[in-house]
Design an enzyme around this catalytic site. Structure first.
Site, PDB file in Angstrom:
ATOM      1  N   THR A  67       0.933  -1.277  -0.175  1.00  0.00           N
ATOM      2  CA  THR A  67       0.374   0.018  -0.156  1.00  0.00           C
ATOM      3  C   THR A  67       0.604   1.000  -0.104  1.00  0.00           C
ATOM      4  O   THR A  67       0.317   2.205  -0.374  1.00  0.00           O
ATOM      5  CB  THR A  67      -0.893  -0.420   1.321  1.00  0.00           C
ATOM      6  OG1 THR A  67      -0.062   0.146   2.227  1.00  0.00           O
ATOM      7  CG2 THR A  67      -2.223  -1.218   0.787  1.00  0.00           C
ATOM      8  N   LYS A  68       1.519   1.002   0.219  1.00  0.00           N
ATOM      9  CA  LYS A  68       3.330   2.107  -0.003  1.00  0.00           C
ATOM     10  C   LYS A  68       2.958   3.244  -0.990  1.00  0.00           C
ATOM     11  O   LYS A  68       3.013   1.977  -2.158  1.00  0.00           O
ATOM     12  CB  LYS A  68       4.409   2.322   1.451  1.00  0.00           C
ATOM     13  CG  LYS A  68       3.986   1.448   2.455  1.00  0.00           C
ATOM     14  CD  LYS A  68       3.482   2.897   3.151  1.00  0.00           C
ATOM     15  CE  LYS A  68       2.769   2.187   4.222  1.00  0.00           C
ATOM     16  NZ  LYS A  68       2.107   1.092   4.980  1.00  0.00           N
TER      17      LYS A  68
END
Length: 384
Positions: A187-188
């Site tokens: 998710t980064k």
């Protein structure tokens, strides 16, 4: 086409870099596939270039980077560590595993970062460290926090899982503390599925981190020819990142400029396109202080009340847009109540924010048409 016929716009879609498959294929066929391979070395070098950090050690996650920090600081039973309540669970749980007590401090109502005005009241004779999280990649008030840490002789640790590419007063986030953790979770902004890194400020700290990361052995020194054989010399565990993940990370880091350009475009489009709607509906948008540069990791809205948040998420879902909330305050979580304590003044801001926040889709693959759909969906909602 009706909204029911449109594909749902997910909250997140992982970016795949141009060279990612080729690098993964090369790593799969290489003679060396565990840690310390050429992709791992290249990823660490790129991270040093981006952050200006003296030492970067790849880990399996930001959580294990923080866990490594607990061993480096020799934190144990009876110690206390000051942490924000509004953050990811790992920021606190790693210290609990060593027998330390996390002391939860409230967040600021503007940036949602730890409230630097409340930190000093949380310090006791048992305090060993202050841990900050740069929420959404917006830097905490590091000048003030660093002075508090220095005044009381406390280690300063940065949970910089959101902040790669962010700065505070032109200095990269992650370079203020003795130690800092980075995340490369899917998710980064930069991702390899699961991964992280530890940034260390001093040579001695980095040398010991290298040993602890490798099961407490001096194997790395042996590979460099500094010792005749490697031995078990310290506490440690296996925090090494395999070459297969490091290969993906290299491709992502090489595309960092491309990733950041599009994320910033999307973030600005939200901020500008929702300004009037937010004002008319009593909704707060992200605040970025002038001394901070953020990496466009999160775009969120703060509704006036919890009912409004629930209604907006449902409204967006009906229009094919996945929006989500974020953290539940750690101090009010079952484990937080069991293992930690709350700093003087409580955490009323964290409790309020947690019930009102909505995060919008933000990733490089969000095209202009999808971006327009999100904006239209949000601005068609009215807070009641």
């Amino acid at each position: 086409m009706s909204t029911t016929d449109m594909a749902t716009i997910p909250h997140h879609r992982a970016f795949v870099a141009e060279n990612q498959l080729a690098y993964v294929t090369a790593a799969m066929h290489a003679k060396w596939s565990s840690g310390y391979g050429p992709f791992g070395e290249r990823a660490a070098a790129l991270l040093r270039e981006i952050t200006g950090a003296a030492h970067v050690l790849l880990t399996t996650s930001a959580t294990t980077a923080l866990d490594l920090s607990t061993l480096l600081l020799d934190v144990g039973p009876g110690d206390e560590v000051i942490v924000p309540s509004y953050t990811f669970v790992s920021t606190a749980s790693v210290w609990v595993q060593r027998g330390a007590v996390p002391v939860f401090v409230d967040c600021r109502p503007d940036t949602l970062n730890i409230d630097e005005e409340r930190i000093e009241a949380a310090v006791t004779g048992r305090t060993r460290a202050i841990v900050v999280t740069h929420y959404a990649g917006v830097g905490c008030e590091m000048d003030r926090i660093a002075k508090i840490a220095e005044r009381y002789g406390l280690a300063l640790v940065e949970d910089n899982a959101h902040g790669l590419g962010g700065t505070y007063r032109d200095r990269p986030l992650g370079t203020f503390g003795r130690l800092a953790a980075l995340s490369f979770h899917a998710t980064k902004n930069v991702q390899c599925g699961e991964g992280g890194a530890l940034m260390a400020a001093g040579d001695d700290l980095a040398r010991r981190a290298e040993i602890i990361r490798d099961k407490g052995t001096n194997r790395r020194q042996f590979f460099r020819g500094e010792v005749d054989r490697y031995r078990w010399v310290d506490v440690g565990s296996n925090y090494m990142q395999a070459e297969l993940l490091a290969a993906q990370l290299v491709a992502q880091l090489e595309a960092f400029g491309e990733i950041q350009r599009r994320r910033q475009e999307v973030w600005r489009a939200y901020h500008e396109g929702l300004a009037a709607w937010a004002r008319d509906n009593g909704v707060a948008r992200p605040v970025v202080p002038p001394e901070c540069v953020h990496p466009a990791h999160i775009y969120y809205l703060l509704l006036p009340h919890a009912a409004g948040r629930t209604a907006l998420i449902a409204h967006l879902a009906e229009r094919g847009v996945q929006a989500v909330f974020h953290y539940f305050p750690l101090h009010a979580s079952p484990a937080g109540e069991k293992y930690g304590r709350v700093a003087p003044g409580g955490c009323p801001v964290a409790e309020s924010v947690a019930g009102r926040q909505v995060r919008l889709p933000l990733y490089p693959g969000l095209d202009d048409g999808e971006l327009g759909r999100v904006l239209d969906a949000v601005t068609s909602f009215r807070v009641s």
